[in-house]
Design an enzyme around this catalytic site. Structure first.
Site, PDB file in Angstrom:
ATOM      1  N   GLY A   1     -12.362   5.646   5.223  1.00 36.38           N
ATOM      2  CA  GLY A   1     -13.350   4.915   4.424  1.00 36.38           C
ATOM      3  C   GLY A   1     -13.256   3.412   4.564  1.00 36.38           C
TER       4      GLY A   1
ATOM      5  N   GLY B   1     -11.524  -0.163   7.020  1.00 39.25           N
ATOM      6  CA  GLY B   1     -10.822  -0.726   8.173  1.00 39.25           C
ATOM      7  C   GLY B   1     -11.062  -0.017   9.495  1.00 39.25           C
TER       8      GLY B   1
ATOM      9  N   ARG C   1      -7.367   8.257  -0.895  1.00 38.98           N
ATOM     10  CA  ARG C   1      -7.079   8.395  -2.327  1.00 38.98           C
ATOM     11  C   ARG C   1      -8.217   7.947  -3.225  1.00 38.98           C
TER      12      ARG C   1
ATOM     13  N   PHE D   1       3.465  -3.345   3.919  1.00 38.44           N
ATOM     14  CA  PHE D   1       3.440  -4.739   3.458  1.00 38.44           C
ATOM     15  C   PHE D   1       4.692  -5.408   3.997  1.00 38.44           C
TER      16      PHE D   1
ATOM     17  N   TYR E   1       5.565  -1.435  17.248  1.00 36.48           N
ATOM     18  CA  TYR E   1       6.936  -1.412  16.725  1.00 36.48           C
ATOM     19  C   TYR E   1       7.421   0.009  16.439  1.00 36.48           C
TER      20      TYR E   1
ATOM     21  N   PRO F   1      -2.797  -6.514  16.689  1.00 32.38           N
ATOM     22  CA  PRO F   1      -3.553  -6.952  15.502  1.00 32.38           C
ATOM     23  C   PRO F   1      -5.074  -6.830  15.634  1.00 32.38           C
TER      24      PRO F   1
ATOM     25  N   ARG G   1      -1.906  -7.747   3.264  1.00 33.76           N
ATOM     26  CA  ARG G   1      -0.519  -7.344   3.005  1.00 33.76           C
ATOM     27  C   ARG G   1       0.467  -7.848   4.046  1.00 33.76           C
TER      28      ARG G   1
HETATM   29  C1  HXC Z   1       7.939  -5.210  -2.573  1.00 33.46           C
HETATM   30  C2  HXC Z   1       6.492  -3.551  -3.356  1.00 33.46           C
HETATM   31  C3  HXC Z   1       5.369  -4.294  -2.880  1.00 33.46           C
HETATM   32  C4  HXC Z   1       5.631  -5.571  -2.236  1.00 33.46           C
HETATM   33  C5  HXC Z   1       4.645  -2.456  -3.809  1.00 33.46           C
HETATM   34  N1  HXC Z   1       5.991  -2.443  -3.916  1.00 33.46           N
HETATM   35  N2  HXC Z   1       4.252  -3.573  -3.170  1.00 33.46           N
HETATM   36  N3  HXC Z   1       7.754  -3.998  -3.201  1.00 33.46           N
HETATM   37  N4  HXC Z   1       6.916  -5.964  -2.095  1.00 33.46           N
HETATM   38  N5  HXC Z   1       4.643  -6.311  -1.742  1.00 33.46           N
HETATM   39  C6  HXC Z   1       6.783  -1.406  -4.539  1.00 33.46           C
HETATM   40  C7  HXC Z   1       6.439  -1.202  -6.020  1.00 33.46           C
HETATM   41  O1  HXC Z   1       7.085  -2.152  -6.860  1.00 33.46           O
HETATM   42  C8  HXC Z   1       6.948   0.218  -6.236  1.00 33.46           C
HETATM   43  O2  HXC Z   1       8.357   0.261  -6.352  1.00 33.46           O
HETATM   44  C9  HXC Z   1       6.628   0.908  -4.916  1.00 33.46           C
HETATM   45  O3  HXC Z   1       6.531  -0.147  -3.943  1.00 33.46           O
HETATM   46  C10 HXC Z   1       5.322   1.657  -4.968  1.00 33.46           C
HETATM   47  O4  HXC Z   1       4.299   0.745  -5.335  1.00 33.46           O
HETATM   48  P1  HXC Z   1       2.923   1.194  -5.977  1.00 33.46           P
HETATM   49  O5  HXC Z   1       2.090  -0.025  -6.131  1.00 33.46           O
HETATM   50  O6  HXC Z   1       3.164   2.058  -7.161  1.00 33.46           O
HETATM   51  O7  HXC Z   1       2.369   2.147  -4.817  1.00 33.46           O
HETATM   52  P2  HXC Z   1       0.913   2.583  -4.482  1.00 33.46           P
HETATM   53  O8  HXC Z   1      -0.046   2.199  -5.573  1.00 33.46           O
HETATM   54  O9  HXC Z   1       0.996   4.005  -4.063  1.00 33.46           O
HETATM   55  O10 HXC Z   1       0.551   1.631  -3.225  1.00 33.46           O
HETATM   56  C11 HXC Z   1       1.120   1.878  -1.971  1.00 33.46           C
HETATM   57  C12 HXC Z   1       1.294   0.571  -1.195  1.00 33.46           C
HETATM   58  C13 HXC Z   1      -0.056  -0.221  -1.167  1.00 33.46           C
HETATM   59  C14 HXC Z   1       1.767   0.925   0.210  1.00 33.46           C
HETATM   60  C15 HXC Z   1       2.315  -0.315  -1.891  1.00 33.46           C
HETATM   61  O11 HXC Z   1       0.086  -1.424  -0.417  1.00 33.46           O
HETATM   62  C16 HXC Z   1      -1.187   0.599  -0.581  1.00 33.46           C
HETATM   63  O12 HXC Z   1      -1.859   1.341  -1.289  1.00 33.46           O
HETATM   64  N6  HXC Z   1      -1.439   0.472   0.739  1.00 33.46           N
HETATM   65  C17 HXC Z   1      -2.498   1.245   1.446  1.00 33.46           C
HETATM   66  C18 HXC Z   1      -3.223   0.453   2.475  1.00 33.46           C
HETATM   67  C19 HXC Z   1      -2.368  -0.356   3.427  1.00 33.46           C
HETATM   68  O13 HXC Z   1      -1.189  -0.621   3.159  1.00 33.46           O
HETATM   69  N7  HXC Z   1      -3.003  -0.797   4.489  1.00 33.46           N
HETATM   70  C20 HXC Z   1      -2.357  -1.627   5.492  1.00 33.46           C
HETATM   71  C21 HXC Z   1      -2.020  -0.824   6.692  1.00 33.46           C
HETATM   72  S1  HXC Z   1      -1.796  -1.949   7.954  1.00 33.46           S
HETATM   73  P3  HXC Z   1       9.092   0.347  -7.817  1.00 33.46           P
HETATM   74  O14 HXC Z   1      10.545   0.467  -7.478  1.00 33.46           O
HETATM   75  O15 HXC Z   1       8.743  -0.952  -8.515  1.00 33.46           O
HETATM   76  O16 HXC Z   1       8.536   1.551  -8.514  1.00 33.46           O
HETATM   77  C22 HXC Z   1      -0.628  -1.440   9.058  1.00 33.46           C
HETATM   78  C23 HXC Z   1      -0.581  -2.358  10.260  1.00 33.46           C
HETATM   79  C24 HXC Z   1       0.572  -2.181  11.162  1.00 33.46           C
HETATM   80  O17 HXC Z   1       0.027  -0.484   8.867  1.00 33.46           O
HETATM   81  C25 HXC Z   1       0.663  -3.138  12.312  1.00 33.46           C
HETATM   82  C26 HXC Z   1       0.028  -4.478  12.233  1.00 33.46           C
HETATM   83  C27 HXC Z   1      -0.004  -5.253  13.511  1.00 33.46           C
HETATM   84  P1  NAP Z   2      -6.603  -0.030   5.808  1.00 28.37           P
HETATM   85  O1  NAP Z   2      -8.051  -0.336   5.832  1.00 28.37           O
HETATM   86  O2  NAP Z   2      -5.815  -0.460   4.626  1.00 28.37           O
HETATM   87  O3  NAP Z   2      -6.428   1.513   6.083  1.00 28.37           O
HETATM   88  C1  NAP Z   2      -5.480   2.331   5.468  1.00 28.37           C
HETATM   89  C2  NAP Z   2      -6.211   3.518   4.883  1.00 28.37           C
HETATM   90  O4  NAP Z   2      -5.255   4.496   4.471  1.00 28.37           O
HETATM   91  C3  NAP Z   2      -7.072   3.180   3.668  1.00 28.37           C
HETATM   92  O5  NAP Z   2      -8.369   3.682   3.872  1.00 28.37           O
HETATM   93  C4  NAP Z   2      -6.398   3.910   2.511  1.00 28.37           C
HETATM   94  O6  NAP Z   2      -7.391   4.382   1.590  1.00 28.37           O
HETATM   95  C5  NAP Z   2      -5.707   5.058   3.245  1.00 28.37           C
HETATM   96  N1  NAP Z   2      -4.540   5.578   2.535  1.00 28.37           N
HETATM   97  C6  NAP Z   2      -3.458   4.901   2.103  1.00 28.37           C
HETATM   98  N2  NAP Z   2      -2.609   5.716   1.474  1.00 28.37           N
HETATM   99  C7  NAP Z   2      -3.159   6.960   1.518  1.00 28.37           C
HETATM  100  C8  NAP Z   2      -2.748   8.233   1.053  1.00 28.37           C
HETATM  101  N3  NAP Z   2      -1.595   8.398   0.396  1.00 28.37           N
HETATM  102  N4  NAP Z   2      -3.576   9.295   1.258  1.00 28.37           N
HETATM  103  C9  NAP Z   2      -4.757   9.134   1.919  1.00 28.37           C
HETATM  104  N5  NAP Z   2      -5.187   7.960   2.392  1.00 28.37           N
HETATM  105  C10 NAP Z   2      -4.387   6.880   2.196  1.00 28.37           C
HETATM  106  O7  NAP Z   2      -5.868  -0.704   7.067  1.00 28.37           O
HETATM  107  P2  NAP Z   2      -6.170  -0.635   8.648  1.00 28.37           P
HETATM  108  O8  NAP Z   2      -5.713  -1.927   9.188  1.00 28.37           O
HETATM  109  O9  NAP Z   2      -7.527  -0.150   8.914  1.00 28.37           O
HETATM  110  O10 NAP Z   2      -5.112   0.484   9.128  1.00 28.37           O
HETATM  111  C11 NAP Z   2      -5.520   1.706   9.692  1.00 28.37           C
HETATM  112  C12 NAP Z   2      -4.441   2.239  10.609  1.00 28.37           C
HETATM  113  O11 NAP Z   2      -4.255   1.353  11.705  1.00 28.37           O
HETATM  114  C13 NAP Z   2      -3.077   2.389   9.970  1.00 28.37           C
HETATM  115  O12 NAP Z   2      -2.438   3.548  10.458  1.00 28.37           O
HETATM  116  C14 NAP Z   2      -2.345   1.152  10.437  1.00 28.37           C
HETATM  117  O13 NAP Z   2      -0.955   1.322  10.423  1.00 28.37           O
HETATM  118  C15 NAP Z   2      -2.898   1.070  11.842  1.00 28.37           C
HETATM  119  N6  NAP Z   2      -2.746  -0.239  12.482  1.00 28.37           N
HETATM  120  C16 NAP Z   2      -3.487  -1.294  12.034  1.00 28.37           C
HETATM  121  C17 NAP Z   2      -3.379  -2.499  12.692  1.00 28.37           C
HETATM  122  C18 NAP Z   2      -4.198  -3.678  12.293  1.00 28.37           C
HETATM  123  O14 NAP Z   2      -3.985  -4.757  12.843  1.00 28.37           O
HETATM  124  N7  NAP Z   2      -5.148  -3.553  11.385  1.00 28.37           N
HETATM  125  C19 NAP Z   2      -2.504  -2.618  13.772  1.00 28.37           C
HETATM  126  C20 NAP Z   2      -1.761  -1.526  14.183  1.00 28.37           C
HETATM  127  C21 NAP Z   2      -1.898  -0.330  13.533  1.00 28.37           C
HETATM  128  P3  NAP Z   2      -7.074   4.617   0.021  1.00 28.37           P
HETATM  129  O15 NAP Z   2      -6.504   3.363  -0.503  1.00 28.37           O
HETATM  130  O16 NAP Z   2      -8.421   5.000  -0.525  1.00 28.37           O
HETATM  131  O17 NAP Z   2      -6.123   5.772  -0.029  1.00 28.37           O
END
Ligand code: HXC
Ligand code: NAP
Length: 289
Positions: A18, A20, A41, A99, A149, A192, A201
């Site tokens: 949904g 990115g 989610r 993050f 990585y 990226p 993040r």
């Molecule tokens: C330290 C943190 C934190 C932060 C959360 N926590 N954010 N700790 N620094 N910035 C801790 C909280 O305090 C908690 O621990 C635990 O992590 C869980 O946090 P919640 O907020 O309850 O979790 P949740 O609501 O499930 O959120 C999950 C999440 C959030 C991963 C923290 O960021 C998320 O929903 N992300 C989904 C989308 C996403 O991350 N997209 C980016 C993908 S990009 P405690 O101990 O306090 O309970 C990617 C790119 C890779 O992967 C490569 C790039 C080049």
């Molecule tokens: P994004 O938009 O934040 O995508 C992450 C998605 O995962 C969101 O749609 C989120 O939706 C979903 N998600 C998170 N937790 C989930 C759970 N527990 N169950 C089901 N869905 C969940 O970020 P993005 O950059 O597009 O990342 C997409 C993929 O590319 C990831 O695997 C990331 O590691 C990879 N990647 C990204 C980059 C980059 O530069 N952007 C580089 C290398 C790799 P909800 O919050 O609704 O759950």
């Protein structure tokens, strides 16, 4: 890149579809004729995205709430997909959490939440689909979105590095074990690509001191001097999961403009030597020989 209708009659499940990159991959596959199932989610986000994707691509789109960490959620998505489209042909493990943080500052829950979304989520979806596919006896394939990585490791996103390394191992292992069932398992490793989810993040660019911001910039880090475009990744993913890549199995294709090799190369620093210094350097080297 592929011809129109390449995915006609095929159904693709994209976790995190949904937002990115998952959403961009969905757009390309929908335009190529695939039925789409997107799952994440946030119910409102995924349902709205499904409506928009149907409008934009003309595809049939099912948007379902699902936490990939919960097997009952994953099975419910697969039940709904099988009921609506007959089966799922392709699974794209795209959902992730991440993050930047110093590792020693993380609570065990913070570490766990990322590993669970990335690795356990991919295991749940792959296992649930694989069981159905093996029972079906028809070809299928899985593509997991990792990053470079997964094999270099990296500080400051250590839970993600651990999760992605596990996902890559999962793909390579199952490529061998499930190959005889005509189930292909591959990965893609993007560099990226700007998305709201990742940038909010991982790249606090406006807060960084100038020198750090410069070192984090694409111009500094990436030989091609730019970030990726979503369509470039979506085209590659579409190819990998298509029948045109029917012999591709157990592979991980990097799409990062040369980023990881530049970071790894021992003499990459040489690029910073000003051109006008080279005659002196050559003289110095020849003088030593
Ligand atoms: C330290 C943190 C934190 C932060 C959360 N926590 N954010 N700790 N620094 N910035 C801790 C909280 O305090 C908690 O621990 C635990 O992590 C869980 O946090 P919640 O907020 O309850 O979790 P949740 O609501 O499930 O959120 C999950 C999440 C959030 C991963 C923290 O960021 C998320 O929903 N992300 C989904 C989308 C996403 O991350 N997209 C980016 C993908 S990009 P405690 O101990 O306090 O309970 C990617 C790119 C890779 O992967 C490569 C790039 C080049
Ligand atoms: P994004 O938009 O934040 O995508 C992450 C998605 O995962 C969101 O749609 C989120 O939706 C979903 N998600 C998170 N937790 C989930 C759970 N527990 N169950 C089901 N869905 C969940 O970020 P993005 O950059 O597009 O990342 C997409 C993929 O590319 C990831 O695997 C990331 O590691 C990879 N990647 C990204 C980059 C980059 O530069 N952007 C580089 C290398 C790799 P909800 O919050 O609704 O759950």
């Amino acid at each position: 890149m592929l011809t129109a209708g390449s995915f006609a009659g095929k159904t693709v499940l994209i976790t995190g579809g949904g937002t990115g990159l998952g959403r961009s991959i969905a757009v390309t596959l929908g335009k190529l004729g695939a039925n789409l199932v997107i799952a994440s989610r946030k119910k409102d986000v995924i349902e709205q995205a499904a409506l928009e994707l149907a409008e934009e691509t003309g595809a049939q789109v099912l948007g379902l709430p699902c936490d990939v960490r919960k097997m009952e959620d994953v099975e419910a998505v697969l039940d709904a997909a099988w009921a609506r489209f007959g089966r799922v042909d392709v699974l794209i493990n795209n959902a992730a959490g991440n993050f930047i943080a110093p590792t020693e500052s993380l609570s065990h829950r913070a570490f766990e939440v990322v590993v669970d979304i990335v690795l356990k989520g991919s295991i749940n979806c792959t296992l649930a689909c694989g069981k159905r596919w093996i029972a079906d006896g028809k070809p299928a394939n899985v593509l997991s979105v990792v990053t470079t990585y997964a094999w270099t490791g990296t500080g400051y996103t250590v839970p993600s590095a651990c999760g992605k390394a596990g996902v890559l191992a999962l793909m390579r292992s199952l490529a061998v074990e499930w190959g005889p069932h005509q189930i292909r398992c591959n990965a893609v490793a993007p560099g990226p690509f700007p998305t709201e989810g990742a940038w909010s993040r991982l790249f606090p660019v406006d807060m960084l001191p100038e020198q750090v911001a410069r070192e984090a910039s694409p111009e500094y880090r990436i030989p091609l001097g730019r970030v990726g475009e979503h369509e470039e990744l979506a085209n590659l993913c579409s190819y990998i999961v298509s029948d045109y890549a029917g012999y591709l199995n157990g592979e991980c294709i990097t799409l990062d403009g040369g980023e990881w090799l530049q970071q790894a190369g021992q003499f990459s620093w040489v690029r910073h030597i000003p051109k006008e210094l080279w005659p002196q350097i050559e003289k110095w080297i020849r003088g030593k020989a």
